[in-house]
Design a protein around this motif. Structure first.
Motif, PDB file in Angstrom:
ATOM      1  N   ARG A 196     -39.087-120.791   8.758  1.00 23.63           N
ATOM      2  CA  ARG A 196     -39.703-121.945   9.419  1.00 23.63           C
ATOM      3  C   ARG A 196     -40.249-121.502  10.776  1.00 23.63           C
ATOM      4  N   LEU A 197     -41.426-121.978  11.087  1.00 23.09           N
ATOM      5  CA  LEU A 197     -42.129-121.474  12.277  1.00 23.09           C
ATOM      6  C   LEU A 197     -42.697-122.622  13.091  1.00 23.09           C
ATOM      7  N   LEU A 198     -42.394-122.592  14.389  1.00 19.74           N
ATOM      8  CA  LEU A 198     -43.005-123.504  15.359  1.00 19.74           C
ATOM      9  C   LEU A 198     -43.920-122.696  16.262  1.00 19.74           C
ATOM     10  N   ILE A 199     -45.135-123.187  16.484  1.00 23.08           N
ATOM     11  CA  ILE A 199     -46.077-122.522  17.383  1.00 23.08           C
ATOM     12  C   ILE A 199     -46.270-123.397  18.611  1.00 23.08           C
ATOM     13  N   ALA A 200     -46.151-122.800  19.776  1.00 24.87           N
ATOM     14  CA  ALA A 200     -46.309-123.559  21.022  1.00 24.87           C
ATOM     15  C   ALA A 200     -47.724-124.131  21.112  1.00 24.87           C
ATOM     16  N   ARG A 201     -47.814-125.405  21.425  1.00 23.70           N
ATOM     17  CA  ARG A 201     -49.111-126.070  21.534  1.00 23.70           C
ATOM     18  C   ARG A 201     -49.138-126.953  22.771  1.00 23.70           C
ATOM     19  N   LYS A 202     -50.336-127.127  23.303  1.00 25.90           N
ATOM     20  CA  LYS A 202     -50.502-128.005  24.452  1.00 25.90           C
ATOM     21  C   LYS A 202     -50.998-129.366  23.975  1.00 25.90           C
ATOM     22  N   PRO A 203     -50.496-130.459  24.583  1.00 20.80           N
ATOM     23  CA  PRO A 203     -51.028-131.790  24.254  1.00 20.80           C
ATOM     24  C   PRO A 203     -52.543-131.817  24.538  1.00 20.80           C
ATOM     25  N   PRO A 204     -53.348-132.559  23.774  1.00 20.56           N
ATOM     26  CA  PRO A 204     -52.938-133.555  22.768  1.00 20.56           C
ATOM     27  C   PRO A 204     -52.842-133.008  21.357  1.00 20.56           C
ATOM     28  N   GLN A 205     -52.716-131.676  21.189  1.00 19.93           N
ATOM     29  CA  GLN A 205     -52.599-131.123  19.853  1.00 19.93           C
ATOM     30  C   GLN A 205     -51.361-131.678  19.158  1.00 19.93           C
ATOM     31  N   ARG A 206     -51.484-131.886  17.839  1.00 16.50           N
ATOM     32  CA  ARG A 206     -50.351-132.393  17.086  1.00 16.50           C
ATOM     33  C   ARG A 206     -49.250-131.347  17.020  1.00 16.50           C
ATOM     34  N   ARG A 207     -48.010-131.831  17.052  1.00 16.33           N
ATOM     35  CA  ARG A 207     -46.859-130.947  16.891  1.00 16.33           C
ATOM     36  C   ARG A 207     -46.740-130.605  15.410  1.00 16.33           C
ATOM     37  N   THR A 208     -47.243-129.439  15.065  1.00 19.92           N
ATOM     38  CA  THR A 208     -47.295-129.006  13.665  1.00 19.92           C
ATOM     39  C   THR A 208     -46.421-127.780  13.479  1.00 19.92           C
ATOM     40  N   ALA A 209     -45.670-127.765  12.387  1.00 16.41           N
ATOM     41  CA  ALA A 209     -44.816-126.629  12.059  1.00 16.41           C
ATOM     42  C   ALA A 209     -45.084-126.190  10.629  1.00 16.41           C
ATOM     43  N   TYR A 210     -44.641-124.990  10.305  1.00 17.59           N
ATOM     44  CA  TYR A 210     -44.852-124.418   8.978  1.00 17.59           C
ATOM     45  C   TYR A 210     -43.511-124.036   8.355  1.00 17.59           C
ATOM     46  N   LEU A 211     -43.433-124.214   7.042  1.00 24.42           N
ATOM     47  CA  LEU A 211     -42.266-123.788   6.288  1.00 24.42           C
ATOM     48  C   LEU A 211     -42.742-122.980   5.085  1.00 24.42           C
ATOM     49  N   PHE A 212     -42.236-121.754   4.967  1.00 26.85           N
ATOM     50  CA  PHE A 212     -42.602-120.867   3.863  1.00 26.85           C
ATOM     51  C   PHE A 212     -41.413-120.724   2.930  1.00 26.85           C
ATOM     52  N   LEU A 213     -41.580-121.090   1.689  1.00 25.41           N
ATOM     53  CA  LEU A 213     -40.549-120.979   0.664  1.00 25.41           C
ATOM     54  C   LEU A 213     -40.989-119.920  -0.346  1.00 25.41           C
ATOM     55  N   VAL A 214     -40.312-118.800  -0.348  1.00 24.63           N
ATOM     56  CA  VAL A 214     -40.584-117.742  -1.323  1.00 24.63           C
ATOM     57  C   VAL A 214     -39.513-117.857  -2.404  1.00 24.63           C
ATOM     58  N   ALA A 215     -39.926-118.277  -3.594  1.00 16.67           N
ATOM     59  CA  ALA A 215     -38.974-118.569  -4.675  1.00 16.67           C
ATOM     60  C   ALA A 215     -39.477-117.935  -5.967  1.00 16.67           C
ATOM     61  N   PRO A 216     -39.236-116.635  -6.167  1.00 14.32           N
ATOM     62  CA  PRO A 216     -39.741-115.952  -7.367  1.00 14.32           C
ATOM     63  C   PRO A 216     -39.169-116.554  -8.655  1.00 14.32           C
ATOM     64  N   TYR A 217     -40.011-116.596  -9.670  1.00 14.01           N
ATOM     65  CA  TYR A 217     -39.605-117.108 -10.984  1.00 14.01           C
ATOM     66  C   TYR A 217     -38.820-116.034 -11.724  1.00 14.01           C
ATOM     67  N   HIS A 218     -37.711-116.463 -12.342  1.00 14.67           N
ATOM     68  CA  HIS A 218     -36.904-115.565 -13.164  1.00 14.67           C
ATOM     69  C   HIS A 218     -36.815-116.136 -14.576  1.00 14.67           C
ATOM     70  N   LYS A 219     -36.630-115.287 -15.547  1.00 19.13           N
ATOM     71  CA  LYS A 219     -36.652-115.709 -16.950  1.00 19.13           C
ATOM     72  C   LYS A 219     -35.635-116.805 -17.238  1.00 19.13           C
ATOM     73  N   GLY A 220     -34.526-116.829 -16.539  1.00 16.25           N
ATOM     74  CA  GLY A 220     -33.514-117.844 -16.776  1.00 16.25           C
ATOM     75  C   GLY A 220     -33.824-119.193 -16.151  1.00 16.25           C
ATOM     76  N   ASP A 221     -34.992-119.330 -15.536  1.00 18.08           N
ATOM     77  CA  ASP A 221     -35.345-120.574 -14.838  1.00 18.08           C
ATOM     78  C   ASP A 221     -35.981-121.609 -15.763  1.00 18.08           C
ATOM     79  N   GLY A 222     -35.995-121.371 -17.081  1.00 22.84           N
ATOM     80  CA  GLY A 222     -36.620-122.299 -18.008  1.00 22.84           C
ATOM     81  C   GLY A 222     -38.108-122.041 -18.115  1.00 22.84           C
ATOM     82  N   SER A 223     -38.859-123.033 -18.632  1.00 22.31           N
ATOM     83  CA  SER A 223     -40.300-122.872 -18.762  1.00 22.31           C
ATOM     84  C   SER A 223     -40.949-122.802 -17.385  1.00 22.31           C
ATOM     85  N   TYR A 224     -42.163-122.220 -17.369  1.00 23.52           N
ATOM     86  CA  TYR A 224     -42.831-122.091 -16.072  1.00 23.52           C
ATOM     87  C   TYR A 224     -43.217-123.458 -15.519  1.00 23.52           C
TER      88      TYR A 224
END
Length: 492
Positions: free
Chosen positions: A363-391
């Motif tokens: 999760r990443l917060l980038i410093a911003r000056k008003p009036p910019q919106r307070r926006t953050a990013y979340l990166f989810l790396v979730a590789p698929y494995h054969k036991g995870d059922g159908s794609y």
């Protein structure tokens, strides 16, 4: 969801302009050869609206591209006058017509000559809209190089030269190849020769950076405070160097702006060489190249939107407008921020690989000056494995997990206004890490009802989310030591 039609330019110069714009604005927001339906009938197509149309956030850029042959056998003043009227004055007329149509008929702009596909992204509301008129005038560069005995031969910039005075041989200080305010009684029109424009688009290769420059450039030209700039590249260098001083777009440092209001700015030849020869430029360029990973990720997801291959996520059927909103948040980041975002995203992927393709979240917060919106990013790396059922089951599960992570982030950081979540399925092929599928959401801070809090608690358990106290939030503020002497940049 159907594919989106995009032109690619009718002439070599239009195609090159489109390629440069695609690099800066990316393809979802950049449309060569757009049309209106003013002349459409049963047997014919529409009328060309612009050679290139860019729509990004509140900004609309209208381009006219004209390549006019230089009359080498005519006397220089006559050749300049004829070329100026065809390459620049006629472009201004085209741009003013496009600006009127945009205001009067915003719903009648199309990406194909048959006028079957309306512009696929929403125009900003007229009260918020910032329109930039840009004329790209080609054909005089070789003559300009000879006249100024300059290797690049970009136009000299002198805002005091207005309208038809560009071709008035009787005015004091007359020279050909000098461009100022060519449309003084109407909307400001940026006049670029192709080499000057290429400098601008290569250095300011994000929508945020380029539109900030265009706004500052308009204000400078119409302020009466620019005497002469020896070329677009030197004007650009002055802007970039002062950005390194205090981070604020402008052609003089913030500390000198009060004084500069009483002075005229003169930008000499060689400013661009000063800029590109600095150590900070070299260091920044290396990190800038690495940050293109962020651009590539936007393009990968945009490809599905343009090709009509996006799939439903979280119960929402894909539309160009819905997909564009989340991608626009990503693409609205300037180059400095993209450096941080690309490093964070690549780091998350590398950590998942190091953990034997285990789930990893950053999760990443980038410093911003008003009036910019307070926006953050979340990166989810979730590789698929054969036991995870159908794609398909995996994609549905991953999307719900991504939503839960984003809501949990908003719960823990109540001052956030927007959260962008990106989920990836990665795999290794010939030692190279690639993505198989991507999910992208942009979520505004929710209303914290008792029902939502209960649903979040249940989802936390379902997806095995960490306790908030165990989760690190990465903040980011890029700092660059300024190598340029303040007094030298004053222009006084």
């Amino acid at each position: 969801m159907s594919s989106i039609i995009r032109g690619d330019g009718f002439t070599a110069s239009e195609r090159k302009l489109g390629q440069l714009a695609d690099k800066t604005f990316l393809r979802l927001w950049s449309y060569p050869n757009t049309f209106n339906d003013r002349t459409k009938n049963a047997s014919g197509g529409g009328q060309e609206f612009t050679d290139l149309l860019v729509v990004f956030d509140k900004h609309v850029l209208l381009f006219s591209d004209k390549e006019i042959e230089w009359q080498t056998r005519s006397p220089l003043p006559l050749a300049w006058s004829r070329w100026y009227r065809k390459a620049i004055k006629e472009s201004i007329g085209q741009l003013e017509g496009a600006e009127r149509w945009l205001k009067q008929h915003p719903d009648r702009i199309y990406t194909d000559k048959a006028c079957t596909q309306p512009l696929p992204i929403d125009l900003p509301p007229i009260e918020d809209r910032v329109v930039h008129l840009i004329a790209v005038a080609s054909g005089a560069n070789a003559a300009c190089r000879r006249f100024f005995d300059h290797a690049r031969g970009t136009f000299m910039l002198e805002p005091g030269v207005k309208g038809d005075r560009h071709v008035d041989q009787n005015r004091t200080g007359y020279n050909p190849f000098v461009v100022g305010d060519a449309n003084p009684d109407g909307s400001f029109v940026h006049i670029f020769d192709p080499i000057g424009l290429e400098f601008v688009l290569n250095e300011l290769d994000t929508a945020a950076d380029l539109t900030a420059y265009l706004v500052a450039r308009t204000n400078l030209f119409r302020s009466g405070k620019l005497g002469v700039a020896t070329g677009e590249e030197d004007l650009l260098a002055s802007y970039l160097m002062n950005g390194f001083i205090d981070g604020s777009p402008g052609f003089v440092p913030k500390k000198l702006r009060t004084k500069a209001r009483r002075a005229v700015l003169w930008i000499p030849e060689g400013e661009y060489e000063t800029y590109v020869s600095s150590a900070v430029y070299e260091a920044f360029s290396k990190r800038k190249r690495a940050s293109l990973y962020w651009d590539q990720m936007i393009e990968i997801i945009s490809e599905d939107v343009l090709g009509g291959t996006s799939i439903a996520i979280l119960g929402y059927q894909p539309t160009a407008s819905l997909s564009e909103r989340a991608l626009r948040v990503m693409a609205a980041e300037n180059r400095f921020n993209r450096i941080q975002l690309a490093e964070a995203l690549k780091g998350a992927i590398e950590q998942a690989v190091a953990d034997d393709m285990a789930r990893f979240v950053r999760r990443l917060l980038i410093a911003r000056k008003p009036p910019q919106r307070r926006t953050a990013y979340l990166f989810l790396v979730a590789p698929y494995h054969k036991g995870d059922g159908s794609y398909d089951d995996y994609r549905e599960y991953r999307a719900a997990m991504l939503e839960t992570y984003c809501i949990a982030f908003a719960d823990e950081q109540r001052k956030l206004q927007t959260i962008v979540g990106l989920a990836l399925d990665i795999y290794s092929e010939d030692g190279i890490i690639k993505t198989r599928s991507e999910d992208l959401v942009a979520m505004d801070a929710p209303d914290w009802t008792p029902a939502l809090k209960s649903e979040l608690a249940t989802a936390r358990v379902r997806f095995g989310l960490k306790d908030p106290r165990e989760f690190k939030v990465h903040g980011s503020r890029m700092k660059v030591k300024n190598p340029f002497r303040l007094k030298k940049r004053s222009g006084n």
